[in-house]
Design a protein around this motif. Sequence first.
Motif, mmCIF file in Angstrom:
data_model
loop_
_atom_site.group_PDB
_atom_site.id
_atom_site.type_symbol
_atom_site.label_atom_id
_atom_site.label_comp_id
_atom_site.label_asym_id
_atom_site.label_seq_id
_atom_site.Cartn_x
_atom_site.Cartn_y
_atom_site.Cartn_z
ATOM 1 N N SER A 296 0.928 -0.947 0.833
ATOM 2 C CA SER A 296 -0.520 -0.071 -0.106
ATOM 3 C C SER A 296 0.221 1.307 0.105
ATOM 4 O O SER A 296 2.350 1.590 0.558
ATOM 5 C CB SER A 296 -1.121 -0.223 1.124
ATOM 6 O OG SER A 296 -0.418 0.284 2.297
ATOM 7 N N THR A 297 -0.015 1.741 0.041
ATOM 8 C CA THR A 297 0.974 3.762 -0.069
ATOM 9 C C THR A 297 0.269 4.684 0.945
ATOM 10 O O THR A 297 -1.251 4.237 1.058
ATOM 11 C CB THR A 297 0.588 4.658 -1.380
ATOM 12 O OG1 THR A 297 1.150 3.315 -2.314
ATOM 13 C CG2 THR A 297 1.295 5.878 -1.421
ATOM 14 N N LEU A 298 0.964 5.128 1.605
ATOM 15 C CA LEU A 298 0.082 5.624 2.759
ATOM 16 C C LEU A 298 1.240 7.825 1.866
ATOM 17 O O LEU A 298 1.776 8.254 1.717
ATOM 18 C CB LEU A 298 2.002 5.920 3.995
ATOM 19 C CG LEU A 298 1.208 6.462 5.622
ATOM 20 C CD1 LEU A 298 0.205 6.521 5.660
ATOM 21 C CD2 LEU A 298 2.435 6.537 6.143
ATOM 22 N N ILE A 299 -0.306 8.121 2.350
ATOM 23 C CA ILE A 299 0.320 10.039 1.992
ATOM 24 C C ILE A 299 -0.352 11.070 3.270
ATOM 25 O O ILE A 299 -0.598 10.915 4.532
ATOM 26 C CB ILE A 299 -1.610 9.787 1.403
ATOM 27 C CG1 ILE A 299 -0.811 9.421 -0.694
ATOM 28 C CG2 ILE A 299 -1.103 11.664 1.051
ATOM 29 C CD1 ILE A 299 -2.207 9.804 -0.805
ATOM 30 N N ARG A 300 0.727 10.862 3.145
ATOM 31 C CA ARG A 300 1.455 11.816 4.745
ATOM 32 C C ARG A 300 2.162 13.787 4.304
ATOM 33 O O ARG A 300 2.767 13.405 4.505
ATOM 34 C CB ARG A 300 2.755 10.740 4.966
ATOM 35 C CG ARG A 300 2.761 11.664 7.326
ATOM 36 C CD ARG A 300 4.041 11.464 7.598
ATOM 37 N NE ARG A 300 4.452 10.324 7.358
ATOM 38 C CZ ARG A 300 5.960 9.216 7.419
ATOM 39 N NH1 ARG A 300 6.404 10.126 6.329
ATOM 40 N NH2 ARG A 300 5.648 8.289 6.965
ATOM 41 N N ASN A 301 1.076 14.252 5.774
ATOM 42 C CA ASN A 301 1.629 15.648 5.652
ATOM 43 C C ASN A 301 3.263 16.009 6.036
ATOM 44 O O ASN A 301 3.640 15.174 6.855
ATOM 45 C CB ASN A 301 0.481 16.507 6.364
ATOM 46 C CG ASN A 301 0.662 18.121 6.068
ATOM 47 O OD1 ASN A 301 1.319 18.578 6.616
ATOM 48 N ND2 ASN A 301 0.235 18.939 5.440
ATOM 49 N N LYS A 302 3.535 16.308 5.298
ATOM 50 C CA LYS A 302 4.899 16.294 5.323
ATOM 51 C C LYS A 302 5.797 17.996 7.051
ATOM 52 O O LYS A 302 6.057 17.434 7.089
ATOM 53 C CB LYS A 302 5.144 17.527 4.011
ATOM 54 C CG LYS A 302 7.253 17.323 4.324
ATOM 55 C CD LYS A 302 8.032 17.955 3.346
ATOM 56 C CE LYS A 302 9.326 18.176 3.037
ATOM 57 N NZ LYS A 302 10.745 17.268 3.462
ATOM 58 N N TYR A 303 4.330 18.052 7.088
ATOM 59 C CA TYR A 303 4.902 19.032 8.583
ATOM 60 C C TYR A 303 4.056 18.091 9.778
ATOM 61 O O TYR A 303 4.072 18.860 10.317
ATOM 62 C CB TYR A 303 4.299 20.792 8.113
ATOM 63 C CG TYR A 303 5.282 20.838 6.950
ATOM 64 C CD1 TYR A 303 6.677 21.060 6.914
ATOM 65 C CD2 TYR A 303 4.867 21.180 5.166
ATOM 66 C CE1 TYR A 303 7.474 21.927 6.474
ATOM 67 C CE2 TYR A 303 6.001 21.188 4.827
ATOM 68 C CZ TYR A 303 7.569 22.175 5.298
ATOM 69 O OH TYR A 303 7.895 22.363 4.246
ATOM 70 N N ASN A 304 2.811 18.140 9.887
ATOM 71 C CA ASN A 304 2.381 17.477 10.356
ATOM 72 C C ASN A 304 1.820 16.238 11.029
ATOM 73 O O ASN A 304 1.314 15.579 12.046
ATOM 74 C CB ASN A 304 0.579 18.443 10.981
ATOM 75 C CG ASN A 304 -0.057 18.327 9.821
ATOM 76 O OD1 ASN A 304 -0.516 16.828 9.292
ATOM 77 N ND2 ASN A 304 -0.832 19.169 9.176
ATOM 78 N N ASN A 305 2.295 15.430 9.854
ATOM 79 C CA ASN A 305 2.639 14.177 10.402
ATOM 80 C C ASN A 305 1.363 12.824 9.999
ATOM 81 O O ASN A 305 1.162 12.083 10.731
ATOM 82 C CB ASN A 305 3.322 14.108 11.218
ATOM 83 C CG ASN A 305 4.906 13.989 10.672
ATOM 84 O OD1 ASN A 305 5.343 13.795 9.696
ATOM 85 N ND2 ASN A 305 6.161 14.474 11.923
#
Length: 182
Positions: free
Chosen positions: A72-81
């Motif tokens: 699978s793929t995780l889409i994570r906000n770069k700044y607030n995780n």
Amino acid sequence: MRANGALRAGAYDGTQGQSFTIVRQSGDGSMGIRAKYHDRVLNLSSSGQASAVAYAGSQSQSFTIVDQPDGSTLIRNKYNNRCLALHPDGRVTGETEGSSPFQCLTIIQQGDGSQGIRSFVYYLVADSLAEAESRTAAFCRRVLAAVPQPAGWKAAGVAAPLVVPFYERLLVAPGRSWPESP
């Protein structure tokens, strides 16, 4: 992601609201997720609210895309995780990493050149075990016919486990108190 800014997860239906362009953003090396046909981008706040807004170059619009060991793929906000989660009831949220299976996503290349973001987790609901097994077999046949990686594979057998024993154990678990039936 709709032209009016609405953001909702749902079954793929080929509409423009399900077409995205994932672009590398200048400066911090993050990725932006933009609607291909509407002037909107994915915005994921530190409180976990997901929305479709006009591009502003803010930190809540910056993501890293991480391949997971399960495929699978995780889409994570770069700044607030916060991680993007697509819930079966249609909610789109930002969650702490690893807090739910709804963060397991897959990014699909679509016919119009855009990317689609889909849930990697599937649930099957049926009125009987026989119907569940039949639907599971049909699903497996469709996957094997449509996905190029297992080309030539055949489903040797398919089963849908009955979960009644699990719930029966919950009902008699020590320390549980259930209301009396009327």
